[in-house]
Motif scaffolding. Sequence first.
Motif, mmCIF file in Angstrom:
data_model
loop_
_atom_site.group_PDB
_atom_site.id
_atom_site.type_symbol
_atom_site.label_atom_id
_atom_site.label_comp_id
_atom_site.label_asym_id
_atom_site.label_seq_id
_atom_site.Cartn_x
_atom_site.Cartn_y
_atom_site.Cartn_z
ATOM 1 N N GLN A 221 -12.007 -18.806 17.969
ATOM 2 C CA GLN A 221 -13.013 -19.543 18.728
ATOM 3 C C GLN A 221 -13.725 -20.546 17.827
ATOM 4 N N LEU A 222 -13.973 -21.729 18.375
ATOM 5 C CA LEU A 222 -14.714 -22.745 17.626
ATOM 6 C C LEU A 222 -16.177 -22.330 17.506
ATOM 7 N N VAL A 223 -16.664 -22.219 16.276
ATOM 8 C CA VAL A 223 -18.053 -21.785 16.062
ATOM 9 C C VAL A 223 -18.874 -22.809 15.284
ATOM 10 N N GLY A 224 -18.246 -23.868 14.801
ATOM 11 C CA GLY A 224 -18.988 -24.887 14.068
ATOM 12 C C GLY A 224 -18.178 -26.164 13.986
ATOM 13 N N ALA A 225 -18.866 -27.302 13.919
ATOM 14 C CA ALA A 225 -18.163 -28.582 13.887
ATOM 15 C C ALA A 225 -19.025 -29.658 13.254
#
Length: 309
Positions: A221-225
Amino acid sequence: MPEPTPALPAGYQGRPATADDVPTIHRLVAECERALHGQAQTDPGGIAADFNRPGLVPESDTLLVHDGVGRLAARAWVNRRSEVDVHPVHRGRGLGAALLDWAEARARRAGSEGIVQTVPDDDTHAVALLRSRGYAPLVTAWLLEFTMPDEPAAPELPEPPPGVTIRSFRAGDEHAAHRLVEDAFAAWQPRRMPYEEWARHTVDRPTFAPAMSPLAFADGQLVGAVMSLDLNDTGEGHLEQLAVRSDHRNRGVARLLLRHAFRAFHRQGRRTCTLWTHSDTGALTLYLRVGMTVRRSSTVFRKGLTAGA
């Protein structure tokens, strides 16, 4: 219908802007920035994104002012907030005040309860004009910089948090990044940007730099960008957005993303990275801890337009 053109000083003419005017508007804004700061940071993609804001109607919400030989002397737009820029050689002639009057009249006609403008703190004349018209400070914004003169000198950091991996942005990450950013910004940004608007400011912008835009994942899962721009005209990298999912904050994810973005830009020959933050985010301390410094500041001013404001 177009907002009536305000009374302008002799020798000036006003008209609404069109999409064809974006390059000329960019040159005007860049000249204003160079005169004030010695360097331009605005890119044409940012001007185009503002011009295409949802709900903005160019015929009524924009105004360009040209001098007697057809050169662009000033511009303004209003749509939930407002921007006014006057070319340095045309300042002191009443154009700023006239465009401010026009923006407020348009905002009232559109039913807005207030109008917001962001002004650099070192533009003392603009600050004084806004204050004289009843604008009050709302938020402080800071342009931060991280310098890398020799090697990709990044902040000393621990190993990545357990289970967190980092990779660069890829095609197909757009919608997940949009959801992450809008969820993360919801605490201080009351209006969620629809995907198309967000994309114009980030992934669809000509200066978007996917290789310098690291993403953090946990359990798939994407948790930071970090959404980065490579501003070729300035020779700098710019971190347009940094977001971390709420349940992964205070674990070093933001610092890890910053390290990857800094190093990626350094490999491309950039020796400085910049990033805007403001007082509502509470993130200034984080950026200062990783070695960023304040280059300059701006103030977001607001004026109420309803009776008794």
